[in-house]
Design an enzyme around this catalytic site. Structure first.
Site, PDB file in Angstrom:
ATOM      1  N   GLY A  30       0.519  -1.008   0.210  1.00 15.51           N
ATOM      2  CA  GLY A  30       0.328  -0.493   0.073  1.00 15.51           C
ATOM      3  C   GLY A  30       0.494   1.070   0.072  1.00 15.51           C
ATOM      4  O   GLY A  30       2.368   1.556   0.106  1.00 15.51           O
ATOM      5  N   ASP A  31      -0.113   2.213   0.265  1.00 15.20           N
ATOM      6  CA  ASP A  31       1.111   3.822   0.129  1.00 15.20           C
ATOM      7  C   ASP A  31       2.031   3.797   1.209  1.00 15.20           C
ATOM      8  O   ASP A  31       2.990   4.295   0.954  1.00 15.20           O
ATOM      9  CB  ASP A  31      -0.321   4.740  -0.064  1.00 15.20           C
ATOM     10  CG  ASP A  31      -1.214   4.776  -0.568  1.00 15.20           C
ATOM     11  OD1 ASP A  31      -0.420   4.780  -2.177  1.00 15.20           O
ATOM     12  OD2 ASP A  31      -2.482   5.559  -1.186  1.00 15.20           O
ATOM     13  N   ASP A  67       8.206  19.444  -8.800  1.00 12.91           N
ATOM     14  CA  ASP A  67       8.227  20.620  -8.616  1.00 12.91           C
ATOM     15  C   ASP A  67       9.201  21.583  -7.733  1.00 12.91           C
ATOM     16  O   ASP A  67       8.776  23.096  -7.336  1.00 12.91           O
ATOM     17  CB  ASP A  67       7.188  22.041  -8.265  1.00 12.91           C
ATOM     18  CG  ASP A  67       6.445  21.164  -7.365  1.00 12.91           C
ATOM     19  OD1 ASP A  67       6.319  20.337  -7.084  1.00 12.91           O
ATOM     20  OD2 ASP A  67       4.452  21.663  -7.812  1.00 12.91           O
ATOM     21  N   GLU A 105      -0.270   6.227   6.999  1.00 16.69           N
ATOM     22  CA  GLU A 105       0.257   6.148   8.279  1.00 16.69           C
ATOM     23  C   GLU A 105       0.252   7.282   9.619  1.00 16.69           C
ATOM     24  O   GLU A 105       1.079   7.726   9.272  1.00 16.69           O
ATOM     25  CB  GLU A 105       1.370   5.399   8.060  1.00 16.69           C
ATOM     26  CG  GLU A 105       1.705   4.421   6.962  1.00 16.69           C
ATOM     27  CD  GLU A 105       1.059   3.131   7.490  1.00 16.69           C
ATOM     28  OE1 GLU A 105       0.847   3.094   8.716  1.00 16.69           O
ATOM     29  OE2 GLU A 105       0.233   2.059   7.171  1.00 16.69           O
TER      30      GLU A 105
END
Length: 305
Positions: free
Chosen positions: A74-75, A220, A277
Site C-alpha cells: 500500500g501507500d 516541482d 500512516e
C-alpha cells in the site's frame, strides 16, 4: 544490472518487496504472479516478505545504486521503501498491493502488478520529491484533521470496502468533530481558521481516490496545501465527493497555497498521517526534499514533468 538514465533496465536482478499486511493479504496473494511476471520479462527477482515498514526501509536502503526495487504493498509501504531508496539510490517500481493504492493510481501505473511489470520497458526513471513531516519522508499526502479520524476508522474497518473504506471512516468521524481551529504557516505566512482538515500534498491523492491536491506535482520542489475551513456537514460531504474528480478547488471554503515549508498546529490534540500512516502529533513542520528518490513512472505521467 542498473537502470540506464531515464529507463528501466532490460533485465537483471530485482528486489521484490511485499508487505504481508497490505490490502488484507492482497500483496501476498499477488506475490507469486508478480515474481513470475518479472521472470517472464527477463528479470531475476529476489522476493522478500517484510516484517515491518522499517524492514522495508532497511532493505531498500541496502539495495545497489541504480538497481530496481519493486514495491508490492500500500501507500505507507511504498513510502517506507522510497525512504530507503532515497539513501541507496535504487530505482523504485511502485506496484499496487494495498487497498487504496493512491500513489500508484496518481502516477498512472496499472493496478494489476503483472501488467505493470510487463510494461516496465515503457516506463521512465524520474527524480521525484519527498515530503518530510518532522523529517519523516512521504510520497503522497500528509493530512491532519477530520480526515485523520476518517483514516483511523477506515483502517479499522472490518468490512472489505475497497476504495470506499475511507468514505465509511469519514461518515463515522462526523460525530466527533467539534470546534477545531487550525493555524497554518506556509513559507512564514500564517493564517488561523476554524475548519475540518489540512492536507499537504506531494503526489496529491489519498483515501482511496480522493484527489485532495489535484494540481500537485511530484517534481516541482513545492508542497500543495489544501484546507477546508468553516463548513456545514453537507458542505464537507460535497467537498470530499467533488475531490474524487479534483473539482473541489475554487469553492469558497476551500483554500490552496503552495510552498516549501508548512507549519501546522491546532487548538486540540490531533494526529498527522502521511501515506496513510500515523507519523506524529501536532504541531508539525512539513518540508520538501526535491528530487530525492528515483521512481519508474509512465511517460507523460500527470504529476511529473
Amino acid at each position: 544490472m542498473s537502470a540506464a538514465p531515464g529507463r528501466a533496465p532490460a533485465g537483471g536482478p530485482v528486489l521484490l518487496l511485499a508487505n504481508p499486511a497490505s490490502g488484507r493479504g492482497r500483496a501476498l496473494r499477488l506475490l507469486p504472479r508478480t515474481a513470475d511476471a518479472l521472470r517472464a520479462a527477463g528479470y531475476t527477482p529476489t522476493a522478500c516478505v517484510t516484517d515491518s515498514l522499517a524492514d522495508a526501509t532497511a532493505r531498500a536502503c541496502a539495495a545497489a545504486p541504480g538497481s530496481v526495487v519493486a514495491v508490492l504493498g500500500g501507500d505507507g509501504f511504498l513510502g517506507a521503501a522510497a525512504t530507503g531508496a532515497r539513501e541507496s539510490g535504487a530505482v523504485v517500481l511502485p506496484l499496487a498491493g494495498g487497498r487504496g493504492n493512491d500513489t500508484v493510481r496518481r502516477l498512472g501505473l496499472p493496478l494489476d502488478p503483472v501488467k505493470a511489470v510487463a510494461g516496465m520497458g515503457r516506463l521512465a526513471v524520474r527524480d521525484l520529491d519527498l515530503g518530510l513531516v518532522n523529517g519523516h519522508p512521504y510520497l503522497g499526502v500528509a493530512n491532519v484533521g477530520f480526515d485523520g479520524l476518517a483514516n483511523e476508522y477506515g483502517n479499522g474497518a472490518r468490512l472489505n470496502l475497497g476504495p470506499f473504506v475511507y468514505l465509511y471512516g469519514g461518515l463515522k468521524a462526523f460525530r466527533e468533530w467539534r470546534n477545531v481551529t487550525f493555524t497554518v504557516a506556509v513559507d512564514g505566512r500564517e493564517t488561523s481558521f476554524p475548519g475540518w482538515f489540512v492536507a499537504v500534498g506531494n503526489v496529491g491523492q489519498y483515501g482511496g481516490g480522493l484527489r485532495i491536491c489535484p494540481q500537485a506535482r511530484a517534481d516541482d520542489g513545492l508542497l500543495d496545501v489544501v484546507s477546508l475551513g468553516k463548513a456545514s456537514i453537507l458542505e464537507v460531504v460535497a467537498t470530499f465527493l467533488r475531490s474524487y474528480r479534483g473539482a473541489h478547488l475554487g469553492r469558497a471554503n476551500v483554500s490552496l497555497r503552495r510552498g516549501s515549508e508548512v507549519v501546522v498546529s491546532a487548538n486540540r490534540p490531533l494526529n498527522v498521517y502521511a501515506d496513510g500512516e500515523r507519523v506524529s502529533a501536532l504541531p508539525v513542520t512539513v518540508g520538501i526534499a526535491p528530487g530525492a528518490v528515483k521512481v519508474l513512472v509512465p511517460e507523460g505521467a500527470g504529476v511529473v514533468g
